[in-house]
Scaffold this motif. Structure first.
Motif, PDB file in Angstrom:
ATOM      1  N   TRP A  82    -125.255 -30.171 -23.742  1.00 26.56           N
ATOM      2  CA  TRP A  82    -126.206 -29.467 -24.602  1.00 26.56           C
ATOM      3  C   TRP A  82    -126.237 -30.059 -25.999  1.00 26.56           C
ATOM      4  CZ3 TRP A  82    -124.619 -25.519 -28.404  1.00 26.56           C
ATOM      5  CH2 TRP A  82    -123.242 -25.370 -28.514  1.00 26.56           C
ATOM      6  N   THR A  83    -127.371 -29.866 -26.650  1.00 37.22           N
ATOM      7  CA  THR A  83    -127.569 -30.261 -28.042  1.00 37.22           C
ATOM      8  C   THR A  83    -127.989 -29.015 -28.812  1.00 37.22           C
ATOM      9  OG1 THR A  83    -129.928 -30.765 -27.798  1.00 37.22           O
ATOM     10  CG2 THR A  83    -128.360 -32.544 -27.280  1.00 37.22           C
TER      11      THR A  83
ATOM     12  N   HIS B 285    -124.191 -34.793 -29.813  1.00 39.44           N
ATOM     13  CA  HIS B 285    -125.090 -35.078 -30.926  1.00 39.44           C
ATOM     14  C   HIS B 285    -126.209 -36.025 -30.490  1.00 39.44           C
ATOM     15  CE1 HIS B 285    -122.695 -33.017 -33.967  1.00 39.44           C
ATOM     16  NE2 HIS B 285    -121.614 -33.536 -33.391  1.00 39.44           N
ATOM     17  N   THR B 286    -125.993 -36.693 -29.346  1.00 38.37           N
ATOM     18  CA  THR B 286    -126.986 -37.633 -28.815  1.00 38.37           C
ATOM     19  C   THR B 286    -127.602 -37.053 -27.554  1.00 38.37           C
ATOM     20  OG1 THR B 286    -125.704 -39.505 -29.659  1.00 38.37           O
ATOM     21  CG2 THR B 286    -127.383 -39.981 -27.996  1.00 38.37           C
ATOM     22  N   ALA B 287    -128.919 -36.995 -27.509  1.00 40.23           N
ATOM     23  CA  ALA B 287    -129.605 -36.466 -26.321  1.00 40.23           C
ATOM     24  C   ALA B 287    -129.897 -37.595 -25.342  1.00 40.23           C
ATOM     25  CB  ALA B 287    -130.910 -35.800 -26.728  1.00 40.23           C
ATOM     26  N   PRO B 288    -129.707 -37.369 -24.055  1.00 41.08           N
ATOM     27  CA  PRO B 288    -130.080 -38.384 -23.075  1.00 41.08           C
ATOM     28  C   PRO B 288    -131.590 -38.543 -22.989  1.00 41.08           C
ATOM     29  CG  PRO B 288    -129.399 -36.373 -21.960  1.00 41.08           C
ATOM     30  CD  PRO B 288    -129.145 -36.154 -23.422  1.00 41.08           C
ATOM     31  N   VAL B 289    -132.035 -39.704 -22.566  1.00 38.74           N
ATOM     32  CA  VAL B 289    -133.460 -39.931 -22.319  1.00 38.74           C
ATOM     33  C   VAL B 289    -133.805 -39.306 -20.979  1.00 38.74           C
ATOM     34  CG1 VAL B 289    -135.269 -41.654 -21.971  1.00 38.74           C
ATOM     35  CG2 VAL B 289    -133.446 -42.064 -23.655  1.00 38.74           C
ATOM     36  N   VAL B 290    -134.803 -38.442 -20.959  1.00 41.52           N
ATOM     37  CA  VAL B 290    -135.163 -37.757 -19.715  1.00 41.52           C
ATOM     38  C   VAL B 290    -136.092 -38.658 -18.915  1.00 41.52           C
ATOM     39  CG1 VAL B 290    -136.207 -35.687 -18.706  1.00 41.52           C
ATOM     40  CG2 VAL B 290    -134.901 -35.513 -20.829  1.00 41.52           C
ATOM     41  N   ASP B 291    -135.496 -39.486 -18.055  1.00 45.36           N
ATOM     42  CA  ASP B 291    -136.269 -40.398 -17.206  1.00 45.36           C
ATOM     43  C   ASP B 291    -135.875 -40.293 -15.741  1.00 45.36           C
ATOM     44  OD1 ASP B 291    -133.773 -41.564 -17.230  1.00 45.36           O
ATOM     45  OD2 ASP B 291    -134.397 -43.401 -18.271  1.00 45.36           O
TER      46      ASP B 291
END
Length: 377
Positions: free
Chosen positions: A94-95, A50-56
């Motif tokens: 996945w989200t 339910h939580t997306a990672p920060v794409v950094d």
């Protein structure tokens, strides 16, 4: 109950053993000479988040900690080849919006000189993603990224082996990527740890049509990852590829998650299986497994490969399975009855395997399809 004399009983027991032994040898020899193309691809279960990672590019988000790493990458041809010089691994989650991929590539010298979108990124060291969402070996996607976050993305209507032409104009809509270097890029004077990649691929970007196809629990994609690695030396403060005696670049290394069995990533039937899992579905991980139909399709691919070899040698396709050395058309797979058949002309063919409610086919262009029998659901 009939009682057999000891001598007769012993003879029958030996005969039964010979029959069983012959069946085992036959089942093991069906793919003789092509065993590398019929190993079981690797599998990965991606959990819904339910939580997306920060794409950094740093892949240290808390959400990533619960995602398992893949097995370490190996040579593209398989375990019979030498292990890669540097470790590579990936993880996925996945989200509702799309698939997230993280990768870790270890190496002491990180470099990348290509900087324009759709440069041929594998001319640098790179990380590559191949996705076939509907498992038909056609209409698939290739995404490449180097250590300076340059992207080369393309769409393949069908594989190169089937005269497919890459659509370089495809630009993955909504994709996000980032790279983090553990060291300094393009600096030969120091020793690096490696680099990490993070990617977000929207479901809409890999859907045929205008409405995103979001996977349901238990559905799978075919997917594979490749790492291209060149042998280099330092000249004039830059990394330069090593060359052979004729001045040509030495061949690149190809390290992959799921071995292809051939030096060619464009065999989608050889890619790994990515299963989509939702924790609230209540399934144990063991239930996410390669379906029976994939074992059936192996027999289609055996005919396909032999037909292509026959055409290359004779400039015509075989009209009959017997011409390809395939005499057994009644096939047992996991104890279930299947029927193998083929229709062919000199320039086209279609192979069928029927066992149960669905007939699976592959044609001369390598397109896999399912034909559901009338009245079956």
């Amino acid at each position: 109950m009939i009682s057999l004399k000891p001598g007769i009983a012993k003879f029958l027991a030996v005969l039964a053993g010979l029959i069983a032994s012959h069946s085992t040898v036959y089942s093991q020899s069906i793919f003789s000479g092509k065993e590398a193309l019929f190993t079981t691809p690797r599998q990965y279960i991606a959990t819904f988040s339910h939580t997306a990672p920060v794409v950094d590019g740093k892949i240290d988000d808390a959400v990533w900690q619960s995602a398992a790493w893949t097995d370490k990458f190996i040579d593209i041809e398989g375990e019979s080849k030498s292990l890669p010089a540097w470790d590579t691994r990936a993880k996925m989650l996945w989200t509702a919006e799309g698939l997230y991929i993280a990768a870790e590539l270890l190496e002491p010298h990180v470099w990348g000189y290509l900087k324009n979108h759709d440069d041929i990124v594998f001319y640098d060291n790179d990380f590559e993603v191949f996705i076939d969402p509907d498992n038909d070996t056609h209409r698939y996607y290739e995404l490449e990224i180097n250590a300076v976050n340059t992207i080369f993305d393309l769409f393949m209507p069908k594989p190169y082996r089937n005269s497919g032409g890459a659509m370089f104009t495809y630009n993955t809509p909504g994709m996000k990527t980032a790279v983090s270097v553990q060291g300094t890029v393009n600096n030969p004077s120091d020793t690096d740890k490696g680099w990490t990649v993070e990617m977000f691929i929207p479901f809409l970007a890999v859907t045929m049509g205008n409405v995103a196809k979001v996977p349901a629990d238990g559905e799978f994609w075919r997917i594979n990852f490749s790492r291209v690695e060149w042998d280099v030396e330092v000249k004039g403060g830059k990394y330069v590829k090593l060359k052979d005696a004729n001045g040509r670049n030495l061949p690149e290394h190809n390290w992959v998650w799921s071995p292809q069995g051939v030096i060619n990533m464009h065999y989608p039937e050889r890619w790994g299986y990515l299963f989509f899992s939702k924790p609230d579905a209540g399934k144990p991980l063991a239930e996410y497994k390669i379906p029976y139909s994939e074992e059936q399709k192996k027999h289609l691919w055996l005919v396909y490969y032999r037909q292509k070899e026959h055409f290359q040698k004779n400039r015509t396709y075989a009209r009959d399975l017997k011409e390809l050395g395939i005499t057994a058309t009644d096939i047992k797979i996991d104890g279930k009855d299947n029927k193998l058949s083929m229709e062919a002309t000199s320039r086209q063919f279609m192979v069928y395997i029927t066992g149960g409610q669905v007939t699976y086919t592959v044609n001369d262009e390598g397109l896999v399809q399912a034909i559901r029998l009338p009245g079956k659901r």
